[in-house]
Motif scaffolding. Structure first.
Motif, PDB file in Angstrom:
ATOM      1  N   ASP A   1      24.944  35.891  41.440  1.00  0.00           N
ATOM      2  CA  ASP A   1      26.118  35.666  42.278  1.00  0.00           C
ATOM      3  C   ASP A   1      26.938  36.948  42.310  1.00  0.00           C
ATOM      4  OD1 ASP A   1      27.895  34.398  43.904  1.00  0.00           O
ATOM      5  OD2 ASP A   1      28.508  32.869  42.474  1.00  0.00           O
ATOM      6  N   ASP A   2      27.968  36.950  43.153  1.00  0.00           N
ATOM      7  CA  ASP A   2      28.840  38.118  43.240  1.00  0.00           C
ATOM      8  C   ASP A   2      29.703  38.237  41.993  1.00  0.00           C
ATOM      9  OD1 ASP A   2      27.971  38.921  45.746  1.00  0.00           O
ATOM     10  OD2 ASP A   2      29.472  37.723  46.809  1.00  0.00           O
ATOM     11  N   TRP A   3      29.811  39.460  41.499  1.00  0.00           N
ATOM     12  CA  TRP A   3      30.777  39.802  40.459  1.00  0.00           C
ATOM     13  C   TRP A   3      31.717  40.848  41.054  1.00  0.00           C
ATOM     14  CZ3 TRP A   3      30.685  38.695  34.942  1.00  0.00           C
ATOM     15  CH2 TRP A   3      29.663  37.795  34.564  1.00  0.00           C
ATOM     16  N   VAL A   4      32.958  40.820  40.618  1.00  0.00           N
ATOM     17  CA  VAL A   4      33.901  41.840  41.087  1.00  0.00           C
ATOM     18  C   VAL A   4      34.586  42.496  39.894  1.00  0.00           C
ATOM     19  CG1 VAL A   4      34.339  40.740  43.327  1.00  0.00           C
ATOM     20  CG2 VAL A   4      35.771  40.157  41.362  1.00  0.00           C
ATOM     21  N   TRP A   5      34.968  43.734  40.143  1.00  0.00           N
ATOM     22  CA  TRP A   5      35.796  44.464  39.189  1.00  0.00           C
ATOM     23  C   TRP A   5      37.120  44.716  39.905  1.00  0.00           C
ATOM     24  CZ3 TRP A   5      35.158  50.392  38.120  1.00  0.00           C
ATOM     25  CH2 TRP A   5      36.100  50.802  37.170  1.00  0.00           C
ATOM     26  N   ALA A   6      38.216  44.236  39.334  1.00  0.00           N
ATOM     27  CA  ALA A   6      39.492  44.320  40.037  1.00  0.00           C
ATOM     28  C   ALA A   6      40.620  44.592  39.061  1.00  0.00           C
ATOM     29  CB  ALA A   6      39.756  43.028  40.804  1.00  0.00           C
ATOM     30  N   ARG A   7      41.732  45.038  39.651  1.00  0.00           N
ATOM     31  CA  ARG A   7      42.965  45.165  38.881  1.00  0.00           C
ATOM     32  C   ARG A   7      44.099  44.572  39.715  1.00  0.00           C
ATOM     33  NH1 ARG A   7      44.113  51.741  38.895  1.00  0.00           N
ATOM     34  NH2 ARG A   7      43.887  52.110  41.144  1.00  0.00           N
ATOM     35  N   HIS A   8      45.204  44.244  39.045  1.00  0.00           N
ATOM     36  CA  HIS A   8      46.303  43.615  39.792  1.00  0.00           C
ATOM     37  C   HIS A   8      47.645  43.995  39.193  1.00  0.00           C
ATOM     38  CE1 HIS A   8      47.381  39.817  37.254  1.00  0.00           C
ATOM     39  NE2 HIS A   8      46.952  40.765  36.465  1.00  0.00           N
ATOM     40  N   ILE A   9      48.660  43.782  40.006  1.00  0.00           N
ATOM     41  CA  ILE A   9      50.047  43.900  39.570  1.00  0.00           C
ATOM     42  C   ILE A   9      50.677  42.536  39.836  1.00  0.00           C
ATOM     43  CG2 ILE A   9      52.271  45.051  39.934  1.00  0.00           C
ATOM     44  CD1 ILE A   9      50.662  47.467  41.021  1.00  0.00           C
ATOM     45  N   LEU A  10      51.205  41.906  38.794  1.00  0.00           N
ATOM     46  CA  LEU A  10      51.790  40.565  38.907  1.00  0.00           C
ATOM     47  C   LEU A  10      53.310  40.660  38.820  1.00  0.00           C
ATOM     48  CD1 LEU A  10      51.549  37.451  38.949  1.00  0.00           C
ATOM     49  CD2 LEU A  10      51.319  37.546  36.445  1.00  0.00           C
ATOM     50  N   VAL A  11      53.987  40.115  39.834  1.00  0.00           N
ATOM     51  CA  VAL A  11      55.453  40.088  39.840  1.00  0.00           C
ATOM     52  C   VAL A  11      55.923  38.670  40.109  1.00  0.00           C
ATOM     53  CG1 VAL A  11      55.723  42.496  40.521  1.00  0.00           C
ATOM     54  CG2 VAL A  11      55.491  40.728  42.283  1.00  0.00           C
ATOM     55  N   ALA A  12      57.213  38.436  39.903  1.00  0.00           N
ATOM     56  CA  ALA A  12      57.734  37.070  39.945  1.00  0.00           C
ATOM     57  C   ALA A  12      58.167  36.624  41.334  1.00  0.00           C
ATOM     58  CB  ALA A  12      58.904  36.929  38.975  1.00  0.00           C
ATOM     59  N   THR A  13      58.587  37.551  42.197  1.00  0.00           N
ATOM     60  CA  THR A  13      59.170  37.149  43.481  1.00  0.00           C
ATOM     61  C   THR A  13      58.500  37.887  44.640  1.00  0.00           C
ATOM     62  OG1 THR A  13      60.849  38.896  43.473  1.00  0.00           O
ATOM     63  CG2 THR A  13      61.392  36.810  42.325  1.00  0.00           C
ATOM     64  N   PRO A  14      58.594  37.306  45.845  1.00  0.00           N
ATOM     65  CA  PRO A  14      58.029  38.002  47.011  1.00  0.00           C
ATOM     66  C   PRO A  14      58.752  39.315  47.302  1.00  0.00           C
ATOM     67  CG  PRO A  14      59.245  36.024  47.683  1.00  0.00           C
ATOM     68  CD  PRO A  14      59.115  35.979  46.197  1.00  0.00           C
ATOM     69  N   GLU A  15      60.040  39.394  46.966  1.00  0.00           N
ATOM     70  CA  GLU A  15      60.787  40.640  47.193  1.00  0.00           C
ATOM     71  C   GLU A  15      60.228  41.770  46.321  1.00  0.00           C
ATOM     72  OE1 GLU A  15      62.988  37.260  48.553  1.00  0.00           O
ATOM     73  OE2 GLU A  15      62.212  37.695  46.542  1.00  0.00           O
ATOM     74  N   GLU A  16      59.932  41.458  45.046  1.00  0.00           N
ATOM     75  CA  GLU A  16      59.345  42.474  44.162  1.00  0.00           C
ATOM     76  C   GLU A  16      57.958  42.865  44.659  1.00  0.00           C
ATOM     77  OE1 GLU A  16      60.633  41.798  39.662  1.00  0.00           O
ATOM     78  OE2 GLU A  16      60.061  39.911  40.632  1.00  0.00           O
ATOM     79  N   ALA A  17      57.214  41.895  45.148  1.00  0.00           N
ATOM     80  CA  ALA A  17      55.880  42.177  45.664  1.00  0.00           C
ATOM     81  C   ALA A  17      55.959  43.121  46.859  1.00  0.00           C
ATOM     82  CB  ALA A  17      55.175  40.870  46.057  1.00  0.00           C
TER      83      ALA A  17
END
Length: 433
Positions: free
Chosen positions: A288-304
């Motif tokens: 199956d597909d595997w992915v390598w990813a990174r993310h930035i998690l924030v609390a509000t849509p404004e911060e995003a």
């Protein structure tokens, strides 16, 4: 001279009365016999109905195949026996891990679930009927596929359950499928310079699993890899196996009123299920597909929005992760999540990242229960699925097939089992809290 006696003269009136009395006695006798026969028949039918006819009445039918009350009650007693054995085992684990509150609480909760089911006849009864309906469907499919279970296979299952291997203890086959590690492009290594070696795909041995005590009907043998590929002698002797099996069957008969023939048929049904399961799921892809990813998690849509704008203006993803991300498990590693397959992330996140196609692509903010994620795809490729994932995929396909098959068949459920769910065997004193 002696007088001669004359015969008594019976009048017609007297004759009529005698005949009438005779007829009345005959009628009384006939009525008495009829009543006696009726009582005997009623009592006999009652006994026949109680001890045979009721047991033969169906609690469910699957395309005309009847599942009788007798079959239902036997399986209910067996399921109760299994639940009780599992509860006893859980109580032992609870005592063993009582110094660890988390473990002790887990085992306590499992015990309470078992006790709740044992104390709820309707819940247990519906579960048993579901099991028997599924088994009827599986028998139909097995017949179509030419699948059967021999007496020798049933006996072998008994032997393996008790750890008796006449031909020597088998060695475990490798479970992980070998695959080549990806060669990372200059672009990938540029995107993630903070790590010398990108996180590799977890192997089945690396994935942590939580094991719960087994509720199988027989003790399961623990098999481990050996230092030689050749079979090794087993510690269990044939005499020991026969004694153990005999003791188990005696316990089953005494506590659950299950004889050996019935138990062997239950085991046969279990083996048939395994064979049909494998036949239905044989085409489930092992890759199956595997992915390598990174993310930035924030609390509000404004911060995003602020993070997205900074990235569009050339901001460094790793620096922004360190500055803004609330995911403390990876923010100092540039938000790196490593390689993962489907089924390891919440659905919104998973759908977004697996829909991405270009290395370096950055998503719009993705909302999940944890907040707002800005995701960057670092790698994507086909790899063998983990053993746990493959098991999940197979189970999903089998359940889908089973539900579709049920919808295509005429399945009827009766309610004549209500108030007839066995209450034996019973929990030992002290476990029925």
């Amino acid at each position: 001279m002696a007088k001669t006696s004359r015969p008594a003269v019976v009048s017609r009136k007297q004759q009529s009365r005698v005949e009438k009395e005779r007829q009345q006695r005959r009628i009384v006798l006939i009525v008495s016999i009829t009543i006696a026969v009726a009582v005997i028949l009623i009592l006999g039918y009652g006994l026949l109905d109680t001890f045979y006819l009721q047991n033969m009445r169906p609690v469910a039918t699957v395309d005309g195949e009847k599942i009788t009350l007798e079959q239902f009650q036997a399986r209910a007693r067996f399921d109760r026996f299994q639940l009780i054995q599992n509860t006893i085992q859980l109580a032992q684990y609870q005592q063993l891990f009582q110094a660890d509150p988390n473990s002790a609480n887990y085992f306590t909760s499992q015990i309470q679930l078992n006790v709740s089911k044992l104390n709820d006849p309707n819940q247990l009864g519906n579960q048993v009927i579901d099991e028997l309906i599924n088994e009827a469907i599986i028998r139909r499919e097995a017949q179509k596929l030419g699948i059967s279970v021999t007496d020798e296979e049933v006996e072998k299952a008994f032997q393996e359950a008790f750890g008796f291997f006449p031909a020597g203890t088998p060695t475990l086959a490798p479970t992980a499928t070998p695959f080549s590690t990806a060669t990372y492009s200059a672009q990938q290594l540029t995107l993630a310079p903070y790590t010398a070696t990108p996180t590799e795909a977890p192997t089945p041995e690396q994935i942590e699993t939580t094991e719960t005590p087994s509720d199988t009907p027989l003790p399961t043998a623990t098999i481990g890899p050996t230092s030689t590929p050749f079979p090794t002698p087993t510690a269990m002797t044939e005499e020991g196996f026969k004694t153990g099996l005999e003791n188990y069957l005696t316990t089953l008969k005494t506590e659950a009123q299950i004889d050996e023939k019935t138990f062997r048929e239950i085991v046969r049904s279990s083996l048939l299920y395994e064979k049909v399961f494998e036949a239905i799921t044989k085409d489930v892809p092992a890759e199956d597909d595997w992915v390598w990813a990174r993310h930035i998690l924030v609390a509000t849509p404004e911060e995003a929005a602020v993070v997205v704008e900074a990235l569009k203006n050339g901001g460094d993803f790793a620096q922004l992760a360190a500055q803004f991300s609330t995911d403390t498990s990876n923010k100092d590693r540039g938000g790196d999540l490593g390689w993962f397959e489907r089924g390891q992330m919440v659905s919104e996140f998973e759908n977004a990242v697996f829909d991405m196609t270009e290395i370096g692509q950055i998503s719009e903010p993705v909302q999940t229960q944890f907040g707002y994620h800005i995701i960057q795809l670092l790698g994507k490729e086909r790899r063998p699925v983990s053993e746990s994932r493959l098991s999940t995929l197979k189970q999903q396909k089998f359940e889908s097939w089973l539900n579709e098959t049920k919808a295509s068949l005429k399945i009827e459920r009766d309610t004549n089992w209500v108030n007839k769910v066995p209450t034996v065997p019973t929990l030992p004193p002290g476990l029925g809290f």
